[in-house]
Scaffold this active site. Structure first.
Site, mmCIF file in Angstrom:
data_model
loop_
_atom_site.group_PDB
_atom_site.id
_atom_site.type_symbol
_atom_site.label_atom_id
_atom_site.label_comp_id
_atom_site.label_asym_id
_atom_site.label_seq_id
_atom_site.Cartn_x
_atom_site.Cartn_y
_atom_site.Cartn_z
ATOM 1 N N SER A 134 16.401 13.223 -7.277
ATOM 2 C CA SER A 134 15.651 13.733 -6.121
ATOM 3 C C SER A 134 16.455 14.831 -5.448
ATOM 4 O O SER A 134 17.695 14.830 -5.497
ATOM 5 C CB SER A 134 15.421 12.598 -5.114
ATOM 6 O OG SER A 134 14.931 13.124 -3.895
ATOM 7 N N TYR A 147 17.860 5.442 0.014
ATOM 8 C CA TYR A 147 17.261 6.192 -1.104
ATOM 9 C C TYR A 147 18.157 7.316 -1.653
ATOM 10 O O TYR A 147 18.377 7.374 -2.873
ATOM 11 C CB TYR A 147 15.892 6.728 -0.651
ATOM 12 C CG TYR A 147 15.182 7.594 -1.661
ATOM 13 C CD1 TYR A 147 14.505 7.032 -2.740
ATOM 14 C CD2 TYR A 147 15.180 8.986 -1.538
ATOM 15 C CE1 TYR A 147 13.836 7.832 -3.661
ATOM 16 C CE2 TYR A 147 14.516 9.786 -2.444
ATOM 17 C CZ TYR A 147 13.848 9.203 -3.503
ATOM 18 O OH TYR A 147 13.205 10.004 -4.422
HETATM 19 N N1 LIG Z 1 7.050 12.643 -4.895
HETATM 20 C C1 LIG Z 1 8.161 13.247 -4.474
HETATM 21 O O1 LIG Z 1 8.132 14.105 -3.572
HETATM 22 C C2 LIG Z 1 9.481 12.901 -5.110
HETATM 23 C C3 LIG Z 1 10.595 13.650 -4.717
HETATM 24 C C4 LIG Z 1 11.832 13.342 -5.287
HETATM 25 C C5 LIG Z 1 11.938 12.322 -6.223
HETATM 26 N N2 LIG Z 1 10.828 11.608 -6.576
HETATM 27 C C6 LIG Z 1 10.993 10.538 -7.544
HETATM 28 O O2 LIG Z 1 10.025 10.648 -8.559
HETATM 29 C C7 LIG Z 1 9.625 9.350 -8.998
HETATM 30 C C8 LIG Z 1 8.115 9.197 -8.888
HETATM 31 O O3 LIG Z 1 7.707 9.448 -7.550
HETATM 32 P P1 LIG Z 1 6.143 9.448 -7.155
HETATM 33 O O4 LIG Z 1 6.014 10.281 -5.951
HETATM 34 O O5 LIG Z 1 5.317 9.724 -8.357
HETATM 35 O O6 LIG Z 1 5.970 7.907 -6.718
HETATM 36 P P2 LIG Z 1 4.624 7.041 -6.589
HETATM 37 O O7 LIG Z 1 4.883 6.035 -5.518
HETATM 38 O O8 LIG Z 1 3.405 7.897 -6.463
HETATM 39 O O9 LIG Z 1 4.562 6.296 -8.014
HETATM 40 C C9 LIG Z 1 5.618 5.458 -8.418
HETATM 41 C C10 LIG Z 1 5.169 4.570 -9.558
HETATM 42 O O10 LIG Z 1 6.277 3.711 -9.877
HETATM 43 C C11 LIG Z 1 5.791 2.381 -10.008
HETATM 44 N N3 LIG Z 1 6.849 1.427 -9.690
HETATM 45 C C12 LIG Z 1 7.404 1.162 -8.487
HETATM 46 N N4 LIG Z 1 8.295 0.169 -8.573
HETATM 47 C C13 LIG Z 1 8.308 -0.222 -9.880
HETATM 48 C C14 LIG Z 1 9.008 -1.217 -10.604
HETATM 49 N N5 LIG Z 1 9.870 -2.048 -9.979
HETATM 50 N N6 LIG Z 1 8.800 -1.325 -11.932
HETATM 51 C C15 LIG Z 1 7.914 -0.502 -12.557
HETATM 52 N N7 LIG Z 1 7.200 0.445 -11.916
HETATM 53 C C16 LIG Z 1 7.400 0.578 -10.596
HETATM 54 C C17 LIG Z 1 4.641 2.286 -9.013
HETATM 55 O O11 LIG Z 1 3.756 1.201 -9.314
HETATM 56 C C18 LIG Z 1 3.992 3.654 -9.182
HETATM 57 O O12 LIG Z 1 3.030 3.651 -10.216
HETATM 58 C C19 LIG Z 1 10.423 8.353 -8.149
HETATM 59 O O13 LIG Z 1 11.592 7.974 -8.839
HETATM 60 C C20 LIG Z 1 10.782 9.164 -6.928
HETATM 61 O O14 LIG Z 1 11.949 8.698 -6.289
HETATM 62 C C21 LIG Z 1 9.602 11.875 -6.036
#
Ligand SMILES: NC(=O)c1ccc[n+]([C@@H]2O[C@H](COP(=O)([O-])OP(=O)(O)OC[C@H]3O[C@@H](n4cnc5c(N)ncnc54)[C@H](O)[C@@H]3O)[C@@H](O)[C@H]2O)c1
Length: 243
Positions: A134, A147
């Site tokens: 991230s 986080y």
């Molecule tokens: N969206 C952003 O702005 C952003 C920015 C930086 C990093 N990220 C990282 O990208 C990744 C995805 O983010 P996103 O925005 O798509 O999140 P999101 O919440 O939209 O989706 C996350 C998915 O992970 C699944 N999940 C959660 N806990 C789990 C577990 N214990 N086992 C299996 N699956 C699990 C959820 O069910 C969901 O389908 C994450 O690692 C997040 O930290 C996202």
């Protein structure tokens, strides 16, 4: 006929994971969509002609069972550790439950999956792992409890495993998304907050899941065959302000 190459994407039910799964499928991978949300994983698998596996990445036994299922019909060549969660608030005031949960999904979940799938890649003599870090690991941020710490640790796991697995032909990289619009972050962009946040990004827009899927597709492709141990920030230029 050659066997289709198999890719496991964690957290594939929605958001970045779903976009990554669909993109890898369109690039010819047989996708294993893994998520704690089994119904969502089924929907993604149906959309990309892949296999769904219900799994909680924070539970080592659940991951071991998922790996057995995913590897049953052939080796897994690509692992995308995307499943991740976050909580809001100051670090000092965070509840122990929040801290334990975020560490166990983001850091330990990534580790459990690497430890479950790497031996198969090593045995095959090829593989590519992409971990989702991230922007919060590049620039200290307040208000998201533990986080950023977990994502900093994910980057170190990435470098450590790049050294450990490189001699076996396995590459390990990470992607650090910036401000992306997904189901998980949508509440933060409601109303005029979208435009306000876009204004602080050098490229003047919030990122889309396809921006991350494109970067993952490159990192797992043969075009990236000499890239390992790297973190690529896909953030519209935001992290350039911190360097
Ligand atoms: N969206 C952003 O702005 C952003 C920015 C930086 C990093 N990220 C990282 O990208 C990744 C995805 O983010 P996103 O925005 O798509 O999140 P999101 O919440 O939209 O989706 C996350 C998915 O992970 C699944 N999940 C959660 N806990 C789990 C577990 N214990 N086992 C299996 N699956 C699990 C959820 O069910 C969901 O389908 C994450 O690692 C997040 O930290 C996202």
């Amino acid at each position: 006929m050659p066997q289709p190459r198999r890719a496991v994407v964690t957290g594939a039910a929605r958001g970045l994971g779903r976009a990554i799964a669909l993109r890898l499928a369109s690039d010819g991978f047989e996708v294993v969509a893994l998520d704690v949300d089994g119904g969502g994983a089924e929907a993604t698998a149906a959309a990309c002609g892949g296999m769904a596996v219900s799994c909680d990445v924070s539970d080592r036994r659940s991951v071991a069972a998922a790996a057995e299922q995913a590897e049953r019909d052939g080796p897994v060549e690509v692992l995308v550790n995307n499943a991740g969660i976050w909580t809001y608030g100051p670090l000092i005031g965070a509840s122990q439950e929040d801290i334990d949960r975020v560490i166990s999904v983001n850091l330990l979940g990534t580790l459990h999956c690497c430890r479950a799938f790497a031996p198969g890649m090593v045995a095959a003599g090829r593989g590519a792992v992409v971990n989702l870090s991230s922007l919060a690991a590049a620039m200290a941020a307040t208000g998201v409890e533990i986080y950023p710490v977990t994502k900093g640790a994910v980057e170190m796991v990435t470098r450590q495993l790049a050294l450990e697995l490189g001699p076996s032909g396995v590459r390990v990289n990470a992607i650090g998304p910036g401000n992306m619009l997904t189901e998980g972050t949508a509440p933060a962009y409601e109303g005029d907050r979208m435009a306000a946040r876009a204004a602080s990004v050098p490229l003047r827009r919030i990122g889309l899941p396809a921006d991350i899927a494109n970067a993952v597709a490159f990192l797992v492709s043969d075009q990236a065959s000499y890239i390992s141990g790297q973190v690529i920030y896909v953030d519209g230029g935001v992290s350039a302000m911190s360097r």
